[in-house]
Design a protein around this motif. Structure first.
Motif, short mmCIF file in Angstrom:
data_model
loop_
_atom_site.label_atom_id
_atom_site.label_comp_id
_atom_site.label_asym_id
_atom_site.label_seq_id
_atom_site.Cartn_x
_atom_site.Cartn_y
_atom_site.Cartn_z
N LEU A 113 40.16 -73.01 -24.81
CA LEU A 113 40.84 -72.50 -25.99
C LEU A 113 41.47 -71.16 -25.68
N GLY A 114 42.73 -71.05 -25.98
CA GLY A 114 43.37 -69.74 -25.90
C GLY A 114 43.60 -69.24 -24.50
N PRO A 173 29.32 -75.90 -21.28
CA PRO A 173 29.99 -75.67 -20.00
C PRO A 173 30.48 -74.22 -19.91
N GLU A 174 30.44 -73.68 -18.70
CA GLU A 174 30.78 -72.27 -18.53
C GLU A 174 32.19 -71.98 -19.03
N GLN A 175 33.11 -72.91 -18.77
CA GLN A 175 34.49 -72.66 -19.17
C GLN A 175 34.64 -72.59 -20.69
N LEU A 176 33.89 -73.42 -21.39
CA LEU A 176 33.90 -73.35 -22.86
C LEU A 176 33.39 -71.97 -23.30
N ALA A 177 32.33 -71.53 -22.67
CA ALA A 177 31.76 -70.23 -23.02
C ALA A 177 32.75 -69.10 -22.76
N ARG A 178 33.42 -69.17 -21.60
CA ARG A 178 34.40 -68.12 -21.26
C ARG A 178 35.50 -68.06 -22.31
N SER A 179 36.01 -69.23 -22.68
CA SER A 179 37.14 -69.21 -23.61
C SER A 179 36.69 -68.74 -24.99
N ARG A 180 35.50 -69.16 -25.42
CA ARG A 180 35.04 -68.69 -26.73
C ARG A 180 34.82 -67.19 -26.72
N ALA A 181 34.26 -66.68 -25.61
CA ALA A 181 33.99 -65.24 -25.54
C ALA A 181 35.29 -64.45 -25.64
N PHE A 209 27.37 -70.83 -31.75
CA PHE A 209 28.02 -70.61 -30.45
C PHE A 209 26.90 -70.17 -29.51
N ASP A 210 26.33 -71.11 -28.77
CA ASP A 210 25.08 -70.82 -28.05
C ASP A 210 25.35 -70.32 -26.64
N GLN A 211 25.70 -69.05 -26.54
CA GLN A 211 25.94 -68.46 -25.22
C GLN A 211 25.55 -66.99 -25.32
N PRO A 212 25.00 -66.42 -24.25
CA PRO A 212 24.40 -65.09 -24.37
C PRO A 212 25.39 -63.96 -24.66
N ASP A 213 26.69 -64.18 -24.31
CA ASP A 213 27.64 -63.08 -24.54
C ASP A 213 28.34 -63.17 -25.88
N LEU A 214 27.88 -64.05 -26.77
CA LEU A 214 28.34 -63.97 -28.16
C LEU A 214 27.15 -63.50 -28.99
N LYS A 215 26.90 -62.20 -28.90
CA LYS A 215 25.79 -61.62 -29.65
C LYS A 215 26.14 -61.65 -31.14
N ALA A 216 25.13 -61.77 -31.97
CA ALA A 216 25.38 -61.92 -33.40
C ALA A 216 24.27 -61.26 -34.20
N ARG A 217 24.58 -60.99 -35.47
CA ARG A 217 23.52 -60.61 -36.40
C ARG A 217 23.04 -61.87 -37.11
N LEU A 229 38.36 -64.21 -35.32
CA LEU A 229 39.01 -65.07 -34.34
C LEU A 229 40.32 -64.42 -33.92
N ALA A 230 40.51 -64.23 -32.61
CA ALA A 230 41.71 -63.53 -32.12
C ALA A 230 42.95 -64.40 -32.27
N ALA A 231 42.80 -65.71 -32.16
CA ALA A 231 43.93 -66.63 -32.30
C ALA A 231 43.37 -68.02 -32.52
N ASN A 232 44.12 -68.90 -33.13
CA ASN A 232 43.61 -70.26 -33.34
C ASN A 232 44.57 -71.31 -32.78
N PRO A 233 44.81 -71.29 -31.47
CA PRO A 233 45.75 -72.24 -30.89
C PRO A 233 45.16 -73.64 -30.74
N ALA A 234 43.87 -73.79 -30.88
CA ALA A 234 43.24 -75.08 -30.59
C ALA A 234 41.94 -75.16 -31.39
N PRO A 235 41.35 -76.34 -31.48
CA PRO A 235 40.08 -76.44 -32.19
C PRO A 235 39.00 -75.56 -31.53
N LEU A 236 37.99 -75.30 -32.32
CA LEU A 236 36.87 -74.49 -31.85
C LEU A 236 35.63 -75.37 -31.93
#
Ligand SMILES: [Zn+2]
Length: 881
Positions: free
Chosen positions: A5-6, A43-51, A168-176, A83-90
């Motif tokens: 994505l993006g 997958p790592e690539q999904l995580a990268r793009s979401r981050a 979004f289950d990845q360590p670099d999307l920290k959340a409250r 969300l910085a941009a929505n060019p594709a599904p999330l």
């Protein structure tokens, strides 16, 4: 649909496709009917793009937990994010898939649920640049809620939050996380953030509403609810609450001071070392029966395995040190791991090594009588070598294409080799520069994420040494060097050296010519006197100082326990026991053991005899325990039945005399534990029975419910005719409900009837029967008791066949625990053959699981080889990058 994505640029898009599942075809971004999804897992690539697209994530969660552990848990969730941009599904991660979703609203509008490959798809058309909110009603997944009759707890590391709720289950999307729990009235509950409100809802229900958490990675989000007792204390001005389920009030009372004090000390030490105050809103912890790890560092709500903290009346020194180390480890994680988190789980070892490295530093001043260097040696070296000498050795840092494989990265290399590496790094950088570098790292990446190269970059600026190159061999490759001594002149290198001098060769067993730069001390013992020297082994050949004493010398390499590798040395080191310092004794035992397992010590009986001598003489509890561990393995694993039978009476008598000779309760307990495990002759089995039954007492030996439960299991196996009666009597005498359930679960594994044991083993094929993994490991080890290995060999193949499924359904350490319980006691050529054939017939088997099998089968392979009376050639370990 595109799983990327993006991302702009063809190169990235191709990478993304590689990370997608087979179905992943290129479709128009934002198409109405997604025809492709990212692969299962994360997958790592999904995580990268979401981050790169998402920020400021917030989860509001409400779970409605019924009293019945089998009833479904209705849940509601509101996820909001920038969300910085929505060019594709999330994609949201939810392994329950769409079936558990009752309703989905995206930015206020009802949406159809599209799901697959463990993801829920949010169409691009429904999303917008800026703030978005997703509202979901669903049935929570059960997989990682650890539901018991009257309590449950979450354990989401590394990627298990997605088994329970969409996120979004990845360590670099920290959340409250804002959590509400509706639970049966009377239950207690604990989560990452302070309790904001507790309300009676009527009809026997109440609601716990917690404040928003600090920003944390999803694997650190946690809650516990159920029937617990709470103890709150103030330590250094901070209020801490401990939840537990122990029914032995004396046991709790005896341990409380130490538990709270150790936490208080650890927080103060970390604040002082890092220069950063404790970062989270509050600090509580919970003691759980059957918890699969020693502890888990949930931010502000640490979970512990109850027996790790609630020690016996006369705990061994190892138990006491282990508890202090565990508390220090989990507390250190609040900074290393929770405040600054690895970007991706390939760097999970960084948080583990820092937690252990800090814990090693913290524990030593708390036990002034303990030799810190010896403690470090016995705590880390045997475990690290056990993997690094095997054909399944893994590097400290490993690639991780998908988070669903993260559990396979954990093991002794992360927990034990990495601290050894880190101590060598500190030696290079300097203690103070290291402390300042770590402080800078924590401040720079606080509340965010960082990688190992980020840290090496910070430390590199503080030293002249090329740390990136150093890190390449120590961190990115597996294995260890073999050291060998040659007379100078014979190495084809130091031709002109004087007579009597020699060269230490550092050889790469994988044949890749690697060198592990390191420093250690050697000691030469002469007929009269001794000499020591520091060896700086930075290249593959190091000139050793010429011999200066009279007569031939016994040389102990790695005399200070800082070096890493296989060093020369055999029983001559153990025969010099009385002339060695404690740290040297530890190193001598580890060196001789290494060479015994390599097949270069032929006289196993002789080795056993020397060990038994050492056990009878040694005063230091850490060395005593190390020697006892070797003794047990040689006795049960390496001697053949005839040799063992011939030695049994005398061995048991000598061990029994050693139990009686111990000066305090803690050491008595230590030696008694090994005695009880090894004994097999009728006279000693009868004696053990009397001790368990309470008709015979042993001076200084205090046995509690937990100890009697362990003894009952040993006796049930040793006295098959009485097995049922022994278990029934132990059940009747067990007051604690959690321990009673555990004993009921393992009971069939102890049965004298092979058909009952077979049926029990068959029942483990159902994942529902493997839910409490510590019980399963205990029961499987019973099936494979040393006295039953000929009957249990048939379980090896089906156990290996189950491994892949166990990796999917089980927690992080379970695949290794399962293999250890299955293979740990076997030593026959046929058992070794079963494992080798299993691997040979599966060339496409998961490389990570293949490594795990090779690691856990290493002792079996060696035992089979040693028992066949031929020397084992040095293992041809292939390093894995
Ligand atoms: Zn840890």
């Amino acid at each position: 649909m595109n799983c990327l994505l993006g991302a702009a640029g063809l190169g990235l898009a191709l990478l993304a496709l590689a990370a997608c599942g087979d179905e992943a075809a290129v479709t128009a971004a934002g198409g109405k009917q997604p025809s492709a999804l990212p692969g299962a897992g994360v997958p790592e690539q999904l995580a990268r793009s979401r981050a790169s697209l998402l920020a400021d994530v917030n989860y509001r969660l409400r779970f409605d937990i019924p009293a019945d552990e089998r009833a479904p848990i209705p849940a509601q969730e509101a996820i909001s994010f920038e969300l910085a941009a929505n060019p594709a599904p999330l994609q949201l991660d939810f392994s329950g898939g769409g079936a558990g979703i009752r309703s989905l609203r995206i930015n206020g509008a009802a949406a159809a649920v599209e799901s697959g490959n463990e993801h829920i798809v949010l169409p691009a058309s429904a999303l917008r640049r800026g703030r978005n909110e997703i509202d979901i009603e669903f049935i929570a997944g059960d997989g990682s809620l650890n539901r018991n009759p009257d309590f449950l707890y979450t354990l989401f590391v590394p990627d298990r939050a997605r088994t329970v709720f969409p996120l979004f289950d990845q360590p670099d999307l920290k959340a409250r996380f804002e959590l509400s729990l509706v639970v049966p009235a009377g239950w207690k509950a604990l989560a990452n953030a302070p309790l904001e409100q507790r309300a009676e809802l009527g009809e026997g229900r109440e609601e716990y509403r917690f404040a928003p958490s600090d920003p944390i990675s999803p694997y650190l989000f946690a809650f516990v609810a159920g029937e617990f007792q709470a103890v709150t204390r103030e330590v250094n001005g901070r209020s801490m609450t401990m939840l537990h389920r122990e029914t032995d009030a004396a046991k709790v009372a005896r341990n409380l001071d130490a538990i709270f004090e150790l936490h208080g000390r650890a927080i103060a030490w970390m604040e002082q070392y890092t220069g950063i105050d404790y970062p989270f809103q509050k600090f509580d912890f919970v003691l759980l029966p059957g918890f699969p790890y020693g502890g888990m560092e949930h931010a502000g709500a640490i979970a512990y395995r109850a027996p790790s903290l609630l020690l016996d009346a006369a705990p061994t020194l190892s138990d006491q040190l282990g508890r202090a180390q565990l508390i220090a480890h989990e507390t250190a994680h609040m900074w290393f791991g929770d405040l600054v988190t690895m970007r991706w789980f390939n760097d999970v070892w960084t948080k583990e090594v820092f937690a252990n490295f800090m814990a090693d530093k913290m524990v030593s001043p708390a036990f002034p009588g303990v030799d810190y260097a010896l403690r470090f040696l016995v705590n880390h070296y045997p475990a690290a070598y056990a993997v690094d000498r095997s054909g399944g050795a893994n590097p400290i840092r490993q690639a991780l294409p998908n988070l669903n494989q993260a559990g396979q990265l954990y093991g002794s290399i992360i927990y034990h080799k990495a601290p050894i590496m880190m101590r060598q790094l500190e030696l290079l950088v300097g203690e103070e520069a290291m402390r300042q570098g770590l402080g800078e790292y924590l401040r720079k990446y606080a509340w965010g994420n960082a990688t190992w190269p980020d840290l090496i970059g910070i430390l590199d600026a503080r030293t002249d040494i090329d740390l990136a190159a150093w890190s390449e061999v120590w961190v990115n490759t597996a294995g260890r060097p073999d050291f060998r001594v040659l007379p100078a002149g014979n190495d084809g290198f130091h031709e002109g050296a004087g007579t009597g001098s020699s060269v230490l060769l550092q050889e790469d067993p994988a044949g890749l010519g690697r060198v592990w730069p390191q420093q250690f001390e050697l000691v030469s013992l002469f007929a009269q006197g001794q000499a020591s020297a520091t060896v700086s082994a930075v290249g593959d050949r190091t000139m050793l100082p010429p011999a200066s004493g009279d007569g031939p010398a016994v040389t102990l390499f790695n005399a200070d326990g800082r070096g890493y590798g296989r060093f020369p040395g055999g029983v001559e080191l153990l025969l010099a026991w009385e002339r060695l310092q404690p740290i040297q004794r530890g190193s001598a035992l580890i060196t001789a053991w290494d060479n015994l397992l390599a097949g270069s010590i032929a006289d196993i009986n002789g080795y056993f005899d020397i060990l038994l001598d050492i056990v009878q003489r040694e005063q230091d509890p850490l060395l005593l325990e190390l020697a006892l561990g070797q003794l047990q393995y040689v006795y049960q694993g390496l001697l053949d039945t005839a040799q063992r039978t011939a030695l049994a009476s005398a061995t048991e008598e000598r061990l029994w005399a050693t139990v009686a000779a111990q000066p305090d309760g803690s050491r008595t307990k230590l030696v008694f534990g090994y005695y009880a495990t090894l004994l097999a002759t009728p006279a000693h089995v009868r004696q053990l029975y009397e001790i368990w039954a309470g008709t015979r007492t042993v001076d200084k030996l205090v046995l509690e419910e937990e100890d009697r439960m362990v003894l009952a299991q040993t006796l049930a196996i040793r006295l098959p005719a009485q097995a049922a009666a022994i278990i029934a009597r132990q059940l009747a005498a067990t007051a604690n409900p959690d321990r009673r359930r555990r004993l009921e679960f393992v009971a069939p594994s102890l049965s004298a009837d092979a058909a009952v044991r077979d049926a029990f083993f068959e029942s483990l094929r159902d994942p529902g029967n493997r839910r409490t993994e510590t019980w399963v490991s205990e029961a499987v080890a019973n099936l494979h008791h040393p006295s039953r290995i000929t009957q249990s060999e048939k379980y090896i193949l089906p156990s290996l066949e189950l491994l892949q499924e166990i990796q999917v359904t089980g927690d992080i350490f379970f695949p290794g625990d399962w293999l250890r319980a299955t293979l740990g006691n076997h030593n026959s050529a046929t058992a070794a053959q079963t494992v080798r054939r299993f691997l040979a017939e599966r060339p496409d088997y998961s490389p990570q699981l293949r490594m795990k099998i090779l690691q856990e089968a290493d002792m079996l392979f060696r035992a089979a080889q040693i028992r066949s009376r031929s020397a084992v050639p040095a293992p041809a370990s292939r390093p894995v990058r």
